[in-house]
Design an enzyme around this catalytic site. Structure first.
Site, PDB file in Angstrom:
ATOM      1  N   ASP A 168      29.032  34.779 -85.843  1.00 42.99           N
ATOM      2  CA  ASP A 168      27.913  34.036 -86.423  1.00 42.99           C
ATOM      3  C   ASP A 168      27.144  35.033 -87.274  1.00 42.99           C
ATOM      4  O   ASP A 168      26.437  35.894 -86.734  1.00 42.99           O
ATOM      5  CB  ASP A 168      27.015  33.432 -85.336  1.00 42.99           C
ATOM      6  N   ASP A 185      25.249  26.019 -89.087  1.00 46.26           N
ATOM      7  CA  ASP A 185      24.165  25.976 -88.086  1.00 46.26           C
ATOM      8  C   ASP A 185      22.833  25.821 -88.828  1.00 46.26           C
ATOM      9  O   ASP A 185      22.344  24.696 -89.013  1.00 46.26           O
ATOM     10  CB  ASP A 185      24.209  27.255 -87.236  1.00 46.26           C
ATOM     11  N   HIS A 188      18.633  39.043 -82.655  1.00 51.01           N
ATOM     12  CA  HIS A 188      18.801  38.974 -81.200  1.00 51.01           C
ATOM     13  C   HIS A 188      18.856  40.340 -80.522  1.00 51.01           C
ATOM     14  O   HIS A 188      19.011  40.429 -79.309  1.00 51.01           O
ATOM     15  CB  HIS A 188      20.063  38.187 -80.840  1.00 51.01           C
ATOM     16  N   HIS A 229      24.008  26.807 -77.099  1.00 51.82           N
ATOM     17  CA  HIS A 229      22.723  27.171 -76.482  1.00 51.82           C
ATOM     18  C   HIS A 229      21.793  27.706 -77.569  1.00 51.82           C
ATOM     19  O   HIS A 229      22.160  27.741 -78.742  1.00 51.82           O
ATOM     20  CB  HIS A 229      22.979  28.251 -75.420  1.00 51.82           C
ATOM     21  N   GLU A 253      30.385  31.451 -88.671  1.00 54.38           N
ATOM     22  CA  GLU A 253      29.231  30.546 -88.727  1.00 54.38           C
ATOM     23  C   GLU A 253      28.198  31.084 -89.716  1.00 54.38           C
ATOM     24  O   GLU A 253      27.999  32.296 -89.816  1.00 54.38           O
ATOM     25  CB  GLU A 253      28.642  30.470 -87.316  1.00 54.38           C
ATOM     26  N   SER A 284      16.532  32.755 -84.632  1.00 48.68           N
ATOM     27  CA  SER A 284      16.950  32.609 -86.030  1.00 48.68           C
ATOM     28  C   SER A 284      16.954  31.113 -86.323  1.00 48.68           C
ATOM     29  O   SER A 284      17.951  30.419 -86.211  1.00 48.68           O
ATOM     30  CB  SER A 284      18.319  33.252 -86.268  1.00 48.68           C
ATOM     31  N   GLU A 313      26.149  37.624 -84.315  1.00 54.31           N
ATOM     32  CA  GLU A 313      26.969  37.420 -83.113  1.00 54.31           C
ATOM     33  C   GLU A 313      28.429  37.758 -83.355  1.00 54.31           C
ATOM     34  O   GLU A 313      29.015  37.322 -84.343  1.00 54.31           O
ATOM     35  CB  GLU A 313      26.885  35.947 -82.661  1.00 54.31           C
ATOM     36  N   LYS A 340      22.958  21.768 -81.759  1.00 57.30           N
ATOM     37  CA  LYS A 340      21.875  22.266 -80.900  1.00 57.30           C
ATOM     38  C   LYS A 340      20.861  21.136 -80.807  1.00 57.30           C
ATOM     39  O   LYS A 340      20.112  20.889 -81.770  1.00 57.30           O
ATOM     40  CB  LYS A 340      21.199  23.464 -81.556  1.00 57.30           C
ATOM     41  N   GLU A 371      21.218  37.343 -75.950  1.00 54.04           N
ATOM     42  CA  GLU A 371      22.243  36.421 -75.443  1.00 54.04           C
ATOM     43  C   GLU A 371      23.197  37.109 -74.476  1.00 54.04           C
ATOM     44  O   GLU A 371      24.300  36.615 -74.215  1.00 54.04           O
ATOM     45  CB  GLU A 371      22.984  35.770 -76.613  1.00 54.04           C
ATOM     46  N   LYS A 424      29.364  27.685 -77.209  1.00 52.25           N
ATOM     47  CA  LYS A 424      28.944  29.078 -77.024  1.00 52.25           C
ATOM     48  C   LYS A 424      27.661  29.090 -76.210  1.00 52.25           C
ATOM     49  O   LYS A 424      26.758  28.282 -76.447  1.00 52.25           O
ATOM     50  CB  LYS A 424      28.774  29.816 -78.355  1.00 52.25           C
TER      51      LYS A 424
END
Ligand code: PGA
Ligand code: ZN
Length: 414
Positions: free
Chosen positions: A244, A313, A160, A366, A286, A46, A169, A338, A209, A389
C-alpha cells in the site's frame, strides 16, 4: 427474496473509549428486549479527503481528538429518534443519513453513525439467530461464504511509523488452502524477518499496524528483506507481496517524494512500480498515485491490471459515487472497503456490490487506529471478499481479526 431481519431498539447508549493509538473513539451499545449489542469504530491516519467526516471535539482534551460530541449525538438525538422503533439495516441506515442531513455525515459525525449502524447489525443478526458474517451475507443475498486471502502488513512506513519508508505498507500474501494455514505461513516468515532485522542491527519495534518499523532506508531494501525472509522460511512460491503506497502522503506539488528525498513525476513513479512488479513477487499495489490523479491510475491499470491488483483506497473511500467514476475510467481493478470511510453498513455493502458488478475484487480493511471489534472479519467473510488486511500478527487489536477469521472458518467447516 432477501430476508428483512428486523430488530426493535429499546435503548441506545454510547461512550468514549480509546483506540490502539490511545486516541478517543466511539463505542455504541444497542439494546433490544432480548439482549444488548456493542460495536466500536476504528480511525485512520492516512485519511482520504473524500472520506465521511469523523466528528472530533477540538479544544484541549486529547489534543482536540475527543469524541464526546459524537457520543452525545448518538446518545441524544440519534437515540431519541430510534428508541422504541423497529428497523431493518436498510431503513435504519436511511434514517441515520436523514437525521444527519449532510453529504459527508459531518453534522452528527460518521463515527457516531457507524457505531450505531454496526451495533444495529450485531443486534439484527442476534435477533435473527445468525452469526454476524451470515447476516452481512444475507444483506447482500449471499448464502455461501468464501473466506478472504489474508494480507499481513509486516513492515510499516508512511504515516504509520517513523521508519522513514515512504511506502506505507509492505504486506505478506501467503497462499494456503485455509486462513489458519495462511496465518501459520505468515508467522513463519515474520519470525525469519525478525531474525534478519536483529542480524542486521535493525530495531524490531513495531508501527501502528503491528509491522516492524525498522529504518531500512529504501523500499527496495524492504522488499529484499521480505524476499530473504520468505526464502529462509522455505516459502518461495508460497508467499507473495503486496504494497500500500498510500501515495497521497508523499505527493506534493505535482511530484512524489520517495525515500532518500528523490522526487518522481507520476509517469516515473509508474515506471518504478512496473520495475518492482518485474523484480519482486509483487501481486498488488494500493493507492499507487495521489488520491485525485484518476489519469495515472487509469494508465497504470491499463498497463499492469491484467496481472496485478491495482487497489483504490484514498482514491475511492468506499464511496459508490467514486467507485462509479473509477469504473468509467478503468482506474482500478480492486476496491478497498473500509466501512468507516462511508459511515453506514448499508453504504459499505452498496459500495461492495457496485464494485463487484464491475468485475473488481473486494479488499476488506481495518484502519491504523483500531479497537478490538472484529466486525471487519465478519464483513470480509460474509461478502466473500477476495482479500482482508488487518495488520501484522502482533498487537491485540490486529490479531483479534485473524482469530475471528479462524473462528468463522472452524464454524463453516462444521
Ligand atoms: P489508515 O491506513 O487506516 O491510516 O487510513 C490504512 C490504509 O491506508 O489502507
Ligand atoms: Zn490504504
Amino acid at each position: 427474496m432477501l430476508k428483512t431481519m428486523p430488530a426493535t431498539i429499546t435503548n441506545l447508549s454510547a461512550r468514549e473509549i480509546l483506540d490502539s493509538r490511545g486516541m478517543p473513539t466511539v463505542e455504541v451499545t444497542l439494546e433490544t428486549e432480548h439482549a444488548s449489542y456493542t460495536a466500536s469504530v476504528p480511525s485512520g491516519a492516512s485519511v482520504g479527503s473524500s472520506e465521511a467526516h469523523e466528528l472530533r471535539d477540538g479544544g484541549e482534551r486529547f489534543g482536540g481528538k475527543g469524541v464526546l460530541k459524537a457520543v452525545g449525538n448518538a446518545e441524544g438525538e440519534i437515540a431519541a429518534a430510534l428508541r422504541g422503533q423497529t428497523f431493518d439495516q436498510k431503513s435504519l441506515d436511511a434514517r441515520l443519513r436523514e437525521l444527519d442531513g449532510t453529504a459527508d455525515k459531518s453534522r452528527l459525525g460518521a463515527n457516531a453513525l457507524l457505531g450505531v449502524s454496526l451495533a444495529f447489525a450485531r443486534a439484527a443478526a442476534g435477533e435473527a439467530g445468525m452469526p454476524l458474517y451470515a447476516y452481512f451475507g444475507a444483506l447482500a443475498g449471499y448464502e455461501k461464504f468464501t473466506l478472504p486471502q489474508l494480507c499481513f502488513n509486516v513492515l510499516n512506513g508512511g504515516k504509520h511509523a517513523d521508519s522513514g519508508l515512504a511506502v506505507q505498507e509492505f504486506l505478506l500474501v501467503p497462499k494456503a488452502p485455509s486462513g489458519a494455514q495462511q496465518i501459520e505461513l505468515a508467522a513463519a516468515v515474520i519470525a525469519q524477518l525478525r531474525t534478519l532485522l536483529v542480524e542486521q542491527g535493525h530495531s524490531t519495534s513495531v508501527g501502528d499496524e503491528g509491522g516492524f518499523a525498522a529504518r531500512l532506508g529504501t523500499s527496495e531494501k524492504a522488499l529484499d528483506m521480505l524476499v530473504e525472509a520468505i526464502a529462509r522460511a522455505n516459502a518461495v512460491g508460497k508467499v507473495s507481496i503486496a504494497l500500500d503506497a498510500a501515495a497521497s502522503d508523499f505527493y506534493k506539488d505535482g511530484s512524489y517524494m520517495l525515500d532518500g528525498g528523490r522526487t518522481r513525476t507520476a509517469p516515473e513513479l509508474a515506471a518504478w512500480y512496473e520495475g518492482l512488479l518485474e523484480k519482486y513477487p509483487l501481486v498488488s499495489i494500493e493507492d499507487p498515485f495521489n488520491e485525485d490523479d484518476w489519469d495515472s491510475f487509469a494508465a497504470f491499470t491499463a498497463r499492469v491490471g491484467a496481472h496485478a491488483r491495482v487497489v483504490g483506497d484514498d482514491l475511492l473511500t468506499t464511496n459508490p459515487i467514486r467507485i462509479e467514476e473509477a469504473g468509467q475510467k478503468g482506474a482500478v481493478n480492486t476496491v478497498l472497503i473500509k466501512p468507516n470511510q462511508i459511515g453506514t453498513v448499508s453504504e459499505a455493502l452498496e459500495a461492495s456490490l457496485l464494485a463487484r458488478s464491475k468485475g473488481w475484487a473486494l479488499f476488506a480493511s481495518h484502519r491504523s487506529g483500531e479497537t478490538t471489534d472484529t466486525a471487519i472479519a465478519d464483513f470480509a467473510a460474509g461478502l466473500s471478499c477476495e482479500y482482508l488486511k488487518a495488520g501484522s500478527l502482533c498487537r491485540g487489536e490486529r490479531v483479534c481479526k485473524y482469530n475471528r477469521i479462524m473462528e468463522i472458518e472452524a464454524e463453516l467447516a462444521r
